[in-house]
Each structure stands twice: as structure tokens, then as C-alpha cells.
Design a protein around this motif. Structure first.
Motif, PDB file in Angstrom:
ATOM      1  N   LYS A 131      32.775  28.722  64.318  1.00 27.85           N
ATOM      2  CA  LYS A 131      33.499  28.350  63.094  1.00 27.85           C
ATOM      3  C   LYS A 131      33.421  26.846  62.847  1.00 27.85           C
ATOM      4  O   LYS A 131      33.283  26.409  61.702  1.00 27.85           O
ATOM      5  CB  LYS A 131      34.965  28.805  63.167  1.00 27.85           C
ATOM      6  CG  LYS A 131      35.120  30.296  63.113  1.00 27.85           C
ATOM      7  CD  LYS A 131      34.652  30.841  61.776  1.00 27.85           C
ATOM      8  CE  LYS A 131      34.869  32.334  61.681  1.00 27.85           C
ATOM      9  NZ  LYS A 131      34.429  32.865  60.387  1.00 27.85           N
ATOM     10  N   ILE A 132      33.519  26.048  63.906  1.00 28.50           N
ATOM     11  CA  ILE A 132      33.410  24.599  63.751  1.00 28.50           C
ATOM     12  C   ILE A 132      32.018  24.236  63.249  1.00 28.50           C
ATOM     13  O   ILE A 132      31.868  23.402  62.349  1.00 28.50           O
ATOM     14  CB  ILE A 132      33.744  23.883  65.077  1.00 28.50           C
ATOM     15  CG1 ILE A 132      35.229  24.064  65.391  1.00 28.50           C
ATOM     16  CG2 ILE A 132      33.361  22.403  65.020  1.00 28.50           C
ATOM     17  CD1 ILE A 132      35.623  23.735  66.805  1.00 28.50           C
ATOM     18  N   THR A 133      30.994  24.886  63.777  1.00 29.45           N
ATOM     19  CA  THR A 133      29.625  24.653  63.316  1.00 29.45           C
ATOM     20  C   THR A 133      29.501  25.019  61.838  1.00 29.45           C
ATOM     21  O   THR A 133      28.882  24.278  61.054  1.00 29.45           O
ATOM     22  CB  THR A 133      28.619  25.461  64.166  1.00 29.45           C
ATOM     23  OG1 THR A 133      28.737  25.023  65.525  1.00 29.45           O
ATOM     24  CG2 THR A 133      27.197  25.261  63.688  1.00 29.45           C
ATOM     25  N   ASP A 134      30.087  26.146  61.430  1.00 29.13           N
ATOM     26  CA  ASP A 134      30.070  26.549  60.019  1.00 29.13           C
ATOM     27  C   ASP A 134      30.750  25.496  59.145  1.00 29.13           C
ATOM     28  O   ASP A 134      30.246  25.149  58.075  1.00 29.13           O
ATOM     29  CB  ASP A 134      30.773  27.901  59.830  1.00 29.13           C
ATOM     30  CG  ASP A 134      30.008  29.071  60.415  1.00 29.13           C
ATOM     31  OD1 ASP A 134      28.800  28.908  60.746  1.00 29.13           O
ATOM     32  OD2 ASP A 134      30.620  30.155  60.562  1.00 29.13           O
ATOM     33  N   ILE A 135      31.900  24.996  59.587  1.00 24.48           N
ATOM     34  CA  ILE A 135      32.637  23.975  58.824  1.00 24.48           C
ATOM     35  C   ILE A 135      31.806  22.707  58.712  1.00 24.48           C
ATOM     36  O   ILE A 135      31.750  22.082  57.649  1.00 24.48           O
ATOM     37  CB  ILE A 135      34.008  23.695  59.465  1.00 24.48           C
ATOM     38  CG1 ILE A 135      34.917  24.917  59.288  1.00 24.48           C
ATOM     39  CG2 ILE A 135      34.654  22.450  58.867  1.00 24.48           C
ATOM     40  CD1 ILE A 135      36.188  24.871  60.109  1.00 24.48           C
ATOM     41  N   MET A 136      31.136  22.326  59.796  1.00 22.88           N
ATOM     42  CA  MET A 136      30.288  21.132  59.754  1.00 22.88           C
ATOM     43  C   MET A 136      29.183  21.292  58.709  1.00 22.88           C
ATOM     44  O   MET A 136      28.885  20.357  57.972  1.00 22.88           O
ATOM     45  CB  MET A 136      29.687  20.857  61.131  1.00 22.88           C
ATOM     46  CG  MET A 136      30.651  20.316  62.133  1.00 22.88           C
ATOM     47  SD  MET A 136      29.824  20.064  63.727  1.00 22.88           S
ATOM     48  CE  MET A 136      31.127  19.349  64.689  1.00 22.88           C
ATOM     49  N   ARG A 137      28.587  22.471  58.663  1.00 26.66           N
ATOM     50  CA  ARG A 137      27.540  22.730  57.659  1.00 26.66           C
ATOM     51  C   ARG A 137      28.116  22.669  56.247  1.00 26.66           C
ATOM     52  O   ARG A 137      27.540  22.050  55.361  1.00 26.66           O
ATOM     53  CB  ARG A 137      26.894  24.083  57.909  1.00 26.66           C
ATOM     54  CG  ARG A 137      25.922  24.085  59.048  1.00 26.66           C
ATOM     55  CD  ARG A 137      25.126  25.397  59.101  1.00 26.66           C
ATOM     56  NE  ARG A 137      24.588  25.556  60.439  1.00 26.66           N
ATOM     57  CZ  ARG A 137      24.881  26.521  61.275  1.00 26.66           C
ATOM     58  NH1 ARG A 137      25.706  27.489  60.921  1.00 26.66           N
ATOM     59  NH2 ARG A 137      24.349  26.576  62.465  1.00 26.66           N
ATOM     60  N   GLU A 138      29.250  23.359  56.032  1.00 29.16           N
ATOM     61  CA  GLU A 138      29.883  23.395  54.712  1.00 29.16           C
ATOM     62  C   GLU A 138      30.259  21.999  54.225  1.00 29.16           C
ATOM     63  O   GLU A 138      30.151  21.706  53.038  1.00 29.16           O
ATOM     64  CB  GLU A 138      31.136  24.275  54.748  1.00 29.16           C
ATOM     65  CG  GLU A 138      30.857  25.747  54.903  1.00 29.16           C
ATOM     66  CD  GLU A 138      32.124  26.546  55.185  1.00 29.16           C
ATOM     67  OE1 GLU A 138      33.244  25.996  55.101  1.00 29.16           O
ATOM     68  OE2 GLU A 138      31.992  27.746  55.513  1.00 29.16           O
ATOM     69  N   GLN A 139      30.728  21.152  55.126  1.00 24.06           N
ATOM     70  CA  GLN A 139      31.172  19.806  54.759  1.00 24.06           C
ATOM     71  C   GLN A 139      30.065  18.767  54.913  1.00 24.06           C
ATOM     72  O   GLN A 139      30.330  17.574  54.822  1.00 24.06           O
ATOM     73  CB  GLN A 139      32.391  19.419  55.593  1.00 24.06           C
ATOM     74  CG  GLN A 139      33.586  20.289  55.306  1.00 24.06           C
ATOM     75  CD  GLN A 139      34.842  19.824  56.022  1.00 24.06           C
ATOM     76  OE1 GLN A 139      34.886  18.786  56.668  1.00 24.06           O
ATOM     77  NE2 GLN A 139      35.895  20.607  55.893  1.00 24.06           N
ATOM     78  N   GLU A 140      28.845  19.246  55.138  1.00 23.99           N
ATOM     79  CA  GLU A 140      27.693  18.360  55.346  1.00 23.99           C
ATOM     80  C   GLU A 140      28.018  17.291  56.386  1.00 23.99           C
ATOM     81  O   GLU A 140      27.756  16.106  56.197  1.00 23.99           O
ATOM     82  CB  GLU A 140      27.255  17.738  54.022  1.00 23.99           C
ATOM     83  CG  GLU A 140      26.789  18.782  53.025  1.00 23.99           C
ATOM     84  CD  GLU A 140      26.357  18.209  51.693  1.00 23.99           C
ATOM     85  OE1 GLU A 140      26.388  16.974  51.517  1.00 23.99           O
ATOM     86  OE2 GLU A 140      25.984  19.007  50.823  1.00 23.99           O
ATOM     87  N   ALA A 141      28.585  17.755  57.499  1.00 25.66           N
ATOM     88  CA  ALA A 141      28.995  16.867  58.587  1.00 25.66           C
ATOM     89  C   ALA A 141      28.313  17.245  59.893  1.00 25.66           C
ATOM     90  O   ALA A 141      28.856  16.995  60.969  1.00 25.66           O
ATOM     91  CB  ALA A 141      30.509  16.911  58.738  1.00 25.66           C
ATOM     92  N   VAL A 142      27.122  17.852  59.792  1.00 25.46           N
ATOM     93  CA  VAL A 142      26.387  18.224  61.000  1.00 25.46           C
ATOM     94  C   VAL A 142      26.124  16.956  61.804  1.00 25.46           C
ATOM     95  O   VAL A 142      25.750  15.919  61.257  1.00 25.46           O
ATOM     96  CB  VAL A 142      25.066  18.946  60.636  1.00 25.46           C
ATOM     97  CG1 VAL A 142      24.231  19.192  61.870  1.00 25.46           C
ATOM     98  CG2 VAL A 142      25.362  20.247  59.920  1.00 25.46           C
TER      99      VAL A 142
END
Length: 112
Positions: free
Chosen positions: A11-22
Motif C-alpha cells: 500500500k505504501i508503494t501504491d501511495i508513492m506511485r499515486e503521489q509521484e513520490a517513488v
């Protein structure tokens, strides 16, 4: 230091992708809630410092500042997705209280 479940990491990885914060780190911290009870929080941090304690768990870089470290050691971060609740949970043996956080980029809660 901290345990991160596989589902929470996903879920954290998904959030990073969604927020362009990879490439950001997951910052776990403790702050006062205004009445003297400390609460554990977490947020994405694009630029942690070399003064932070850093560990990689389930592919997620987790950072904790020196002041928060004694309070978060032993914490377990998970993600719950049920009909009644959806979000991150933090079980912290060092703090009294409960925690359930929404699926956004930040969370603030006490342990249980």
C-alpha cells in the motif's frame, strides 16, 4: 526497530506511485497530541537526513529521527482492508491508545 507487513509495504508503494513520490522514505515519528499523550505518525519524506536512523523493510526505506526512535522501537505497521475499516494500523508497545489511519500519505495515531 519497526515491523512492516507485506500488505502495508504494498500500500505504501501504491501511495508513492499515486503521489509521484517513488524513492521517498516512510518517516515514522512521535509527536504530542496537545494534551501530553504522544502519538505515532507516519508520512512520506522525499529527503531524509543522515541524522535519521534508516532501515529497509519489505523494500521500503523507513526513517526515524533520534528523538522518536525510543518510542517507536517494536512498533508494527500493518494495513487493514475490511468492510468496517480500511487503512494503516500501528501497534506500538511503548504508547497507550489505539490507531487506525486512512489510506492517504500521512497517519497520526497512538499505539495499542
Amino acid at each position: 526497530m519497526i515491523t512492516l507487513s507485506k500488505l502495508a509495504a504494498e500500500k505504501i508503494t501504491d501511495i508513492m506511485r499515486e503521489q509521484e513520490a517513488v524513492g521517498s522514505a516512510l518517516r515514522v515519528f512521535v509527536r504530542s497530541n496537545g494534551v501530553g499523550t504522544p502519538q505515532v505518525g507516519m508520512a512520506l519524506d522525499p529527503s531524509p537526513t543522515d541524522r535519521d536512523e534508516t532501515v529497509e523493510i519489505e523494500g521500503i526505506r523507513v526513517v526515524v529521527d533520534a528523538e522518536s526512535l525510543p518510542f517507536v522501537i517494536g512498533s508494527e505497521i500493518d494495513y487493514v482492508d475490511s468492510m468496517l475499516q480500511s487503512g494503516f494500523t500501528i501497534r506500538n508497545p511503548n504508547l497507550a491508545g489505539g490507531c487506525a489511519c486512512g489510506g492517504g500519505g500521512a497517519c497520526s495515531c497512538g499505539g495499542h
